[in-house]
Structure formats: C-alpha cells, structure tokens
Write a protein that holds these residues in place. Structure first.
Motif, PDB file in Angstrom:
ATOM      1  N   LYS A  35      -2.823   7.210  -2.120  1.00 35.63           N
ATOM      2  CA  LYS A  35      -4.174   6.913  -2.606  1.00 35.63           C
ATOM      3  C   LYS A  35      -4.154   5.713  -3.559  1.00 35.63           C
ATOM      4  O   LYS A  35      -5.030   4.843  -3.508  1.00 35.63           O
ATOM      5  N   PHE A  36      -3.127   5.658  -4.427  1.00 38.45           N
ATOM      6  CA  PHE A  36      -3.013   4.556  -5.385  1.00 38.45           C
ATOM      7  C   PHE A  36      -2.888   3.214  -4.662  1.00 38.45           C
ATOM      8  O   PHE A  36      -3.490   2.218  -5.076  1.00 38.45           O
ATOM      9  N   ASP A  51       8.875   4.135   0.356  1.00 40.99           N
ATOM     10  CA  ASP A  51       8.860   3.618   1.730  1.00 40.99           C
ATOM     11  C   ASP A  51       7.507   3.872   2.383  1.00 40.99           C
ATOM     12  O   ASP A  51       6.968   3.004   3.083  1.00 40.99           O
ATOM     13  N   ALA A  52       6.952   5.072   2.177  1.00 39.07           N
ATOM     14  CA  ALA A  52       5.657   5.401   2.772  1.00 39.07           C
ATOM     15  C   ALA A  52       4.546   4.527   2.208  1.00 39.07           C
ATOM     16  O   ALA A  52       3.585   4.190   2.914  1.00 39.07           O
ATOM     17  N   MET A  53       4.676   4.138   0.939  1.00 38.37           N
ATOM     18  CA  MET A  53       3.697   3.260   0.303  1.00 38.37           C
ATOM     19  C   MET A  53       3.922   1.802   0.689  1.00 38.37           C
ATOM     20  O   MET A  53       3.066   0.951   0.423  1.00 38.37           O
ATOM     21  N   GLY A  54       5.096   1.511   1.247  1.00 38.85           N
ATOM     22  CA  GLY A  54       5.425   0.141   1.635  1.00 38.85           C
ATOM     23  C   GLY A  54       5.873  -0.728   0.489  1.00 38.85           C
ATOM     24  O   GLY A  54       5.753  -1.963   0.555  1.00 38.85           O
ATOM     25  N   ILE A  55       6.403  -0.110  -0.574  1.00 40.50           N
ATOM     26  CA  ILE A  55       6.793  -0.866  -1.765  1.00 40.50           C
ATOM     27  C   ILE A  55       8.292  -0.738  -2.022  1.00 40.50           C
ATOM     28  O   ILE A  55       8.957   0.163  -1.507  1.00 40.50           O
ATOM     29  N   GLU A  56       8.818  -1.654  -2.819  1.00 42.22           N
ATOM     30  CA  GLU A  56      10.230  -1.613  -3.180  1.00 42.22           C
ATOM     31  C   GLU A  56      10.504  -0.416  -4.089  1.00 42.22           C
ATOM     32  O   GLU A  56       9.686  -0.069  -4.944  1.00 42.22           O
ATOM     33  N   THR A  57      11.661   0.190  -3.905  1.00 45.31           N
ATOM     34  CA  THR A  57      12.073   1.310  -4.739  1.00 45.31           C
ATOM     35  C   THR A  57      13.397   0.998  -5.412  1.00 45.31           C
ATOM     36  O   THR A  57      14.321   0.480  -4.783  1.00 45.31           O
TER      37      THR A  57
END
Length: 206
Positions: free
Chosen positions: A147-148, A171-177
């Motif tokens: 949602k964010f 990964d699901a958000m498509g951002i670096e972890t």
C-alpha cells in the motif's frame, strides 16, 4: 533516494535475547522439550511467526494459536525494558534526515504498541511515518508495504531489515533491501538471499 524504511524488531531494537526468553517461557508452558538456544532460534525464526512456532514443535491441531501467541506477547510486554536500541541506529537516522531522506518504520508489530515502544526508546521523533499491523500475531507486513509503495517510485526507496521476510517484502515492493545480521536470523541464511548483508546497522551507508 527519498524514503528509508526500517524493520523494527531486530533492526532498530535489539530484542533477540528478550524474544528468546519469551519463546522459552512459552515452550515451558506448552511443549515437552528442552531449552531453545540462540543458534537454533536464529535458524528457525520466520514469518508468519506461527510457522516458526511450528518449526519448534508447537502443534496447533491440539494447541490454541491465539493463546500460545498471547503468552509470548505478554512475556515480551512485561519485560520490554530489556530491549534496547541497536548501536548506530540513531546516527543513521540523523544522517538520513540531514540528507533529506524520510525515515519510516515498516513492521509486523501492532501499530499502537509500536508507537509506544518507539516513544519509550526515545526515537519516535526521528521517524516521519510508522506503519504497523492491527493485531499482535505478526503475520506479515507485506500488505502495508504494498500500500505504501502504490504512489511511490520504487527507485526512491530502500528497506533495511534483518530477516528473509524483509527481503521478500522488499522484492514484492520492487525496492532494494539491505539486511543486518545481528537480528533474529543468522548471517548464513541472509547471505543466501541478499547481496547487501552487514554485520550491524553501524556498517550501513546510504
């Protein structure tokens, strides 16, 4: 970079020892097994936490999950003064603020209790937003993470955590972890799934 999302338990707060105490207290009441030691804990811990309990031998065909989970939660809440900030977290939060980044908590903890604990640790004012869930059973923070990110560019975000679940959410958000290995899961597990694993939050540079 605009948004730095932080997991809470194990990343901001060093509560591994307390969590281990809480699960041992719970196991004594509901399981016929010996003490759970840190090495085993770090190898079996996972999300949703119900699955981690099952890895330790809890059988929820015969045990009530809500009752067992509440025992852990009550022990943690009654001893939460034992949980302290990880060394280096305040320096990183200040550095992010100075660079113009927004610090955000993204946690599978109950939101109102999370805010209370952040205030007790005197770091609530370092954060621009606190994202938590609605109950005490730590199922997943993925829905609130998705949602964010709906109205954000994934390239503007990074997630800092200490677990395989954090990497899956990122990964699901498509951002670096970025993962730190002094939290709830072993470094051996984390390096298998993430290219950026540090021994502590003090080593993280953005």
């Amino acid at each position: 970079m605009k948004y730095v999302l932080f997991d809470f338990n194990g990343t901001i707060v060093n509560d591994v020892a307390l969590s281990l105490e809480a699960i041992n207290d719970t196991a004594k009441k509901y399981l016929n097994r010996g003490e759970i030691f840190l090495d085993e804990y770090k190898e079996v811990f996972t999300f949703p936490v119900k699955a981690y309990y099952e890895r330790l031998g809890f059988d929820f065909n015969s045990l009530n999950w809500e009752e067992v989970g509440k025992n852990w939660f009550d022990y943690y809440q009654n001893h939460k003064e034992k949980a302290t900030l990880h060394e280096g977290i305040i320096d990183l939060l200040i550095d992010n603020h100075n660079k113009g980044y927004k610090n955000i908590v993204l946690s599978a903890s109950k939101k109102d209790l999370l805010i209370d604990q952040l205030k007790e640790l005197e770091v609530y004012d370092y954060f621009d937003e606190v994202l938590g869930i609605d109950d005490i059973y730590a199922s997943s923070k993925l829905p609130i993470g998705l949602k964010f990110i709906e109205d954000k560019d994934p390239k503007d975000c990074v997630l800092i955590g200490d677990s395989e679940h954090d990497k899956a959410v990122g990964d699901a958000m498509g951002i670096e972890t970025i993962l730190v290995a002094n939290g709830h899961e072993s470094k051996a597990r984390l390096v298998k799934i993430c290219d950026r694993v540090y021994d502590s939050i003090k080593e993280v540079k953005l």
